[in-house]
Design a protein around this motif. Structure first.
Motif, PDB file in Angstrom:
ATOM      1  N   VAL A   1      11.971 -55.814  38.648  1.00  0.00           N
ATOM      2  CA  VAL A   1      11.385 -55.153  37.488  1.00  0.00           C
ATOM      3  C   VAL A   1      12.323 -54.024  37.084  1.00  0.00           C
ATOM      4  CG1 VAL A   1       9.020 -55.711  38.083  1.00  0.00           C
ATOM      5  CG2 VAL A   1      10.023 -53.579  38.911  1.00  0.00           C
ATOM      6  N   VAL A   2      12.270 -53.628  35.820  1.00  0.00           N
ATOM      7  CA  VAL A   2      13.105 -52.512  35.368  1.00  0.00           C
ATOM      8  C   VAL A   2      12.238 -51.272  35.192  1.00  0.00           C
ATOM      9  CG1 VAL A   2      14.741 -54.058  34.241  1.00  0.00           C
ATOM     10  CG2 VAL A   2      12.889 -53.044  32.898  1.00  0.00           C
TER      11      VAL A   2
ATOM     12  N   LEU B   1      11.762 -59.158  31.880  1.00  0.00           N
ATOM     13  CA  LEU B   1      13.200 -59.261  31.627  1.00  0.00           C
ATOM     14  C   LEU B   1      13.961 -59.839  32.819  1.00  0.00           C
ATOM     15  CD1 LEU B   1      15.558 -58.650  29.669  1.00  0.00           C
ATOM     16  CD2 LEU B   1      15.814 -56.463  30.871  1.00  0.00           C
ATOM     17  N   LEU B   2      13.694 -59.352  34.018  1.00  0.00           N
ATOM     18  CA  LEU B   2      14.411 -59.796  35.216  1.00  0.00           C
ATOM     19  C   LEU B   2      13.510 -60.562  36.177  1.00  0.00           C
ATOM     20  CD1 LEU B   2      16.519 -56.570  35.976  1.00  0.00           C
ATOM     21  CD2 LEU B   2      17.141 -58.541  34.576  1.00  0.00           C
TER      22      LEU B   2
ATOM     23  N   PRO C   1      10.244 -47.880  39.217  1.00  0.00           N
ATOM     24  CA  PRO C   1      11.366 -47.625  40.137  1.00  0.00           C
ATOM     25  C   PRO C   1      12.220 -46.436  39.738  1.00  0.00           C
ATOM     26  CG  PRO C   1      11.741 -49.625  38.841  1.00  0.00           C
ATOM     27  CD  PRO C   1      10.325 -49.222  38.606  1.00  0.00           C
ATOM     28  N   SER C   2      12.210 -46.057  38.466  1.00  0.00           N
ATOM     29  CA  SER C   2      12.964 -44.870  38.057  1.00  0.00           C
ATOM     30  C   SER C   2      12.166 -43.595  38.317  1.00  0.00           C
ATOM     31  CB  SER C   2      13.348 -44.944  36.576  1.00  0.00           C
ATOM     32  OG  SER C   2      12.215 -45.097  35.743  1.00  0.00           O
TER      33      SER C   2
ATOM     34  N   THR D   1      16.135 -50.648  38.816  1.00  0.00           N
ATOM     35  CA  THR D   1      15.385 -51.875  39.103  1.00  0.00           C
ATOM     36  C   THR D   1      14.670 -51.719  40.436  1.00  0.00           C
ATOM     37  OG1 THR D   1      17.252 -52.948  40.236  1.00  0.00           O
ATOM     38  CG2 THR D   1      17.028 -53.334  37.853  1.00  0.00           C
ATOM     39  N   GLY D   2      13.614 -52.509  40.619  1.00  0.00           N
ATOM     40  CA  GLY D   2      12.875 -52.498  41.877  1.00  0.00           C
ATOM     41  C   GLY D   2      12.334 -53.878  42.172  1.00  0.00           C
ATOM     42  N   THR D   3      11.948 -54.100  43.421  1.00  0.00           N
ATOM     43  CA  THR D   3      11.315 -55.360  43.826  1.00  0.00           C
ATOM     44  C   THR D   3       9.871 -55.077  44.191  1.00  0.00           C
ATOM     45  OG1 THR D   3      12.069 -55.051  46.108  1.00  0.00           O
ATOM     46  CG2 THR D   3      13.474 -56.363  44.639  1.00  0.00           C
TER      47      THR D   3
END
Length: 505
Positions: free
Chosen positions: A346-347, A339-340, A370-371, A355-357
């Motif tokens: 990433v979600v 998605l991103l 990331p959550s 979100t995270g990298t």
């Protein structure tokens, strides 16, 4: 000579038998040594909940489960909150709660929403970082309307196998439900609460456990009729979420969640619509067109395929080219990465607002959720600090927040005739409702939950002849743990409180 040999042989047999007896006795002593003494901490407190000031007692400690021989085989740790000075227990509800996994302790519901203290993490899906964290009073706790017992199933928290017990006796769909049911029955007997209104609730796999408990508690010779079930981020029928080459159900179940996530991150056209309206469009497309397209497969015409690709792109925010390469089938892990991707992000899975990298952007799925890593340290610190400072719990062993051991050895076999396929427990609840006219259900769903998608839950609730008049479906602009989002936290606590109050009418 023969007589001497015979005597020698008999002596050898006696010596061997004595050795066996000695060995068995030593083994029994060793097993007994494995059974730790019961530890319990009892503390007194005063709090203000929903505007009501009350005194309450916290009993945090162990309960030993025993086998038919009276031997301890497991120790279950629980944290029980009971209002002081109650003259008529039959007028005071009691609620048993746990989390999921399988392999998760109960700290998430305990420290996140329903206990008298809660960990305050960012509401807008921002990583909570490192200590110190804010552990604050929770006026939203349910203690004004119900006593609450948080249960850590065997293998989580401080709960463990002891004595002659084995992990396989507790780590499975049926085994887990039987052990938790036994604990509940022991608790209500010891504390004289058989005639109190009783609620059972869980989150994630905890809802699976709740459905299994309906079967374990309400049926049989020691039946216990329940007043209500509290299902937070529900998963009862696993074919709706666990994908495979021969199972298209999850692609349909996840689509409305993809739509909500794409909406949140600005990857779809929001012109002239709201989140709820957009999600409803995605629902209708998923069940009326997308499901049919997946069923048709290569029997679709080129025009039909193009139409599905266009709409699928509209609701997911993914390119038609990517969707075509995926043969219209994108699972949740691919979606989280794709998605991103153009933003290098990433979600989240538990909460797709996060979100995270990562190390690179070319992967098929994320490195980590990331959550998950965004909040886990905060909750772990909160429960350990609270247990030590406030409840005076002093233990050398680690409080197992998320243990992989039960999950890796989990027995997913549901019944004696089960030979394969996906666990399905919705019919347990349906039967429970048929046999108990007062059994009601509250179901909380997060729009941004990509672990247990709300459309999969809606599918379950529409099956088995479930009495729709006794089901309350609730929705939140948050994820799996919707209480991370402050407005959703307030809404969840308010609506669960009302659900319990309605049971008294």
């Amino acid at each position: 000579m023969h007589k001497i040999i015979k005597i020698c042989l008999m002596a050898s047999v006696f010596a061997w038998s004595a050795g066996i007896a000695h060995s068995a006795e030593e083994t029994k002593k060793e097993d007994a040594a494995k059974v730790p003494e019961i530890q319990t901490s009892v503390t007194k407190h005063t709090g203000k909940f929903n505007g009501v000031t009350l005194k309450y007692t916290v009993s945090a400690g162990d309960t030993h489960l025993k086998n038919d021989k009276g031997e301890a085989v497991a120790s279950i740790f629980s944290t029980a909150y009971t209002k002081d000075g109650v003259k008529n227990p039959a007028a005071r509800p009691i609620t048993f709660m746990f989390n999921g996994g399988p392999g998760s302790a109960s700290l998430w519901l305990h420290m996140g929403v329903f206990g008298p203290k809660r960990i305050d993490v960012p509401s807008d899906a921002v990583n909570a970082g490192a200590a110190p964290y804010s552990l604050i009073d929770n006026p939203l706790s349910l203690l004004d309307v119900t006593d609450v017992v948080f249960i850590d199933p065997v293998g989580t928290g401080y709960s463990k196998v002891v004595g002659t017990g084995e992990g396989k006796d507790f780590w499975g769909l049926n085994e887990d439900a039987k052990s938790v049911a036994k604990f509940i029955q022991m608790y209500v007997t010891k504390n004289k609460r058989w005639n109190s209104p009783k609620y059972v609730g869980g989150e994630s796999y905890g809802t699976t456990r709740t459905a299994a408990l309906v079967k374990e508690l309400q049926q049989g010779y020691n039946s216990m009729a329940l007043n209500g079930l509290i299902m937070i981020s529900s998963i009862l029928d696993f074919q709706t979420t666990d994908g495979g080459s021969a199972n298209d159900d999850p692609y349909v179940s996840f689509l409305p969640t993809f739509a909500a996530t794409a909406w949140y991150h600005g990857k779809v056209d929001k012109t002239g619509t709201t989140l709820e309206a957009f999600v409803d469009e995605a629902r209708n497309f998923a069940i009326n067109e997308y499901s049919v397209a997946l069923l048709k497969g290569n029997r679709m015409t080129d025009a039909e395929r193009e139409n599905i690709l266009t709409k699928l792109s509209r609701y997911t925010g993914l390119s038609k080219g990517y969707l075509k390469q995926a043969r219209l089938r994108v699972n949740e892990f691919r979606f989280m990465k794709e998605l991103l991707r153009d933003e290098g992000k990433v979600v989240g899975r538990l909460d797709s607002r996060f979100t995270g990298t990562e190390e690179d952007d070319a992967g098929e799925t994320f490195e980590a959720d990331p959550s998950g890593y965004g909040i886990s340290a905060a909750y772990t610190a909160a429960v350990n600090d609270y247990f030590g400072r406030t409840l005076n719990i002093e233990r050398e062993e680690r409080y197992e927040v998320l243990s992989g051991k039960p999950g890796k050895k989990w027995n997913w076999k549901q019944g004696q005739s089960w030979t394969g396929g996906y666990p399905a427990l919705g019919h347990y609840v349906a039967r429970g409702m048929r046999q108990n006219k007062d059994l009601r259900m509250y179901v909380a769903n997060g729009y941004y939950d990509m672990a247990t998608p709300f459309f999969g839950t809606e599918y379950t609730m529409a099956q088995y002849g479930l009495d729709q008049n006794r089901i309350t479906m609730d929705y939140f602009e948050a994820g799996h743990m919707m209480y991370l989002h402050h407005p959703s936290l307030e809404k969840l606590a308010k609506n669960v409180r009302q659900f319990i109050l309605d049971g008294a009418k």
